[in-house]
Scaffold this motif. Structure first.
Motif, PDB file in Angstrom:
ATOM      1  N   ASP A  67     -29.969  30.292 -24.720  1.00 40.31           N
ATOM      2  CA  ASP A  67     -28.638  30.838 -24.859  1.00 40.31           C
ATOM      3  C   ASP A  67     -28.103  30.301 -26.361  1.00 40.31           C
ATOM      4  N   ALA A  68     -28.739  29.220 -26.865  1.00 44.95           N
ATOM      5  CA  ALA A  68     -28.141  28.807 -28.086  1.00 44.95           C
ATOM      6  C   ALA A  68     -28.545  29.412 -29.279  1.00 44.95           C
ATOM      7  N   THR A  69     -29.787  30.161 -29.033  1.00 44.17           N
ATOM      8  CA  THR A  69     -30.450  30.832 -30.211  1.00 44.17           C
ATOM      9  C   THR A  69     -29.342  31.891 -30.938  1.00 44.17           C
ATOM     10  N   VAL A  70     -29.386  31.804 -32.389  1.00 47.45           N
ATOM     11  CA  VAL A  70     -28.328  32.525 -33.198  1.00 47.45           C
ATOM     12  C   VAL A  70     -28.969  33.864 -33.280  1.00 47.45           C
ATOM     13  N   THR A  97     -24.264  33.884 -30.938  1.00 46.38           N
ATOM     14  CA  THR A  97     -25.425  33.248 -30.016  1.00 46.38           C
ATOM     15  C   THR A  97     -25.827  34.315 -28.941  1.00 46.38           C
ATOM     16  N   VAL A  98     -26.717  33.883 -28.189  1.00 50.66           N
ATOM     17  CA  VAL A  98     -27.639  34.788 -27.117  1.00 50.66           C
ATOM     18  C   VAL A  98     -26.243  34.669 -25.933  1.00 50.66           C
ATOM     19  N   GLU A 126     -23.019  34.274 -26.453  1.00 57.76           N
ATOM     20  CA  GLU A 126     -21.976  34.911 -26.599  1.00 57.76           C
ATOM     21  C   GLU A 126     -22.306  36.664 -26.573  1.00 57.76           C
ATOM     22  N   SER A 176     -22.901  37.114 -36.864  1.00 54.99           N
ATOM     23  CA  SER A 176     -23.964  36.421 -36.239  1.00 54.99           C
ATOM     24  C   SER A 176     -23.187  36.014 -34.866  1.00 54.99           C
TER      25      SER A 176
END
Lengths: 157, 82
Positions: B63-66, B27-28, B30, B25
């Motif tokens: 951006d923080a969404t996994v 983040t968006v 990354e 997994s």
């Protein structure tokens, strides 16, 4: 609440939508319609056509979420959202939002709210054929501002 | 992981979908550093000067969404329907 969401290349019929809303919403009292059409001039240029692209699956999901939010905010009897995709000409219909409710206040407000959210949350993109060439349209900041107003007014999206 | 592109970004990428071999997994944000435009620039760098939205499993993300390895991710410009 009766609801129908359709993404289609074919044109739509306001009469058929009205018939369905009356049939499935139990004589609601009032129906408010909004129809968006292809403009023939934009950014001071003649527009000869429009191409509409969307994200199959997500678009339907987003529209369902918007109707959920409207239904939570107002007592509605029914709603239809129809959006066309593909190649369109100036004057063609693009979008139809129709909301049935017991009284006109809820129907007017919910219709406007659904359109405001559709403009900023539903995954459609317009490419315009203008005199200077083809161009993807930019989102408008004024459309985004309207969501803040709805949010402050109790719409939970 | 399936990554979709729409509208102007699809044209810029030259593809509507890519498959990434990612088994953890992330983040968006990354993920955006791993995707490169045909120019070689990363999507993360490009999106500093361009408006870019992301969706994860067909819901709007940030951006923080996994993102899980089996997820469907999409990147696109602000929407302009209606």
């Amino acid at each position: 609440m009766y609801r129908r969401i359709s993404i289609q290349s074919a044109d739509f019929s306001l009469d058929q939508t009205l018939d369905r809303l009356k049939q499935h919403s139990g004589s609601p009292g009032g129906v408010c319609f909004f129809v968006g059409t292809v403009r023939d001039t934009n950014l001071d240029e003649q527009v000869s056509g429009l191409f509409l692209e969307h994200y199959p699956g997500m678009t339907e999901a987003q529209l369902a979420r918007i109707l959920d939010a409207a239904e939570q905010r107002w007592p509605l009897a029914g709603a239809e959202v129809v959006h066309r995709i593909g190649a369109l000409q100036p004057g063609d219909n693009i979008v139809l939002v129709a909301v049935a409710a017991a009284h006109r206040g809820e129907a007017f407000q919910a219709c406007e709210m659904i359109m405001d959210y559709l403009k900023t949350q539903a995954t459609f993109w317009k490419k315009e054929q203008a005199a200077s060439g083809d161009r993807w349209l930019d989102a408008r900041i004024s459309d985004q501002t309207k969501l803040t107003d709805w949010d402050a007014g109790g719409v939970d999206f | 992981m399936k990554v979709l592109f729409f509208a102007g970004l699809r044209e810029l990428m030259g593809e509507s979908v890519i498959e990434l071999d990612i088994d953890t997994s992330l983040t968006v944000a990354e993920l955006k550093t791993l995707i490169r435009l045909p120019t070689g620039e990363s999507l993360a760098s490009w999106s500093q000067s361009q408006s870019l939205l992301a969706a994860v499993d067909q819901a709007m993300g940030s951006d923080a969404t996994v993102v899980d390895p089996g997820a469907e991710v999409a990147f696109f410009p602000p929407v302009t329907g209606g």
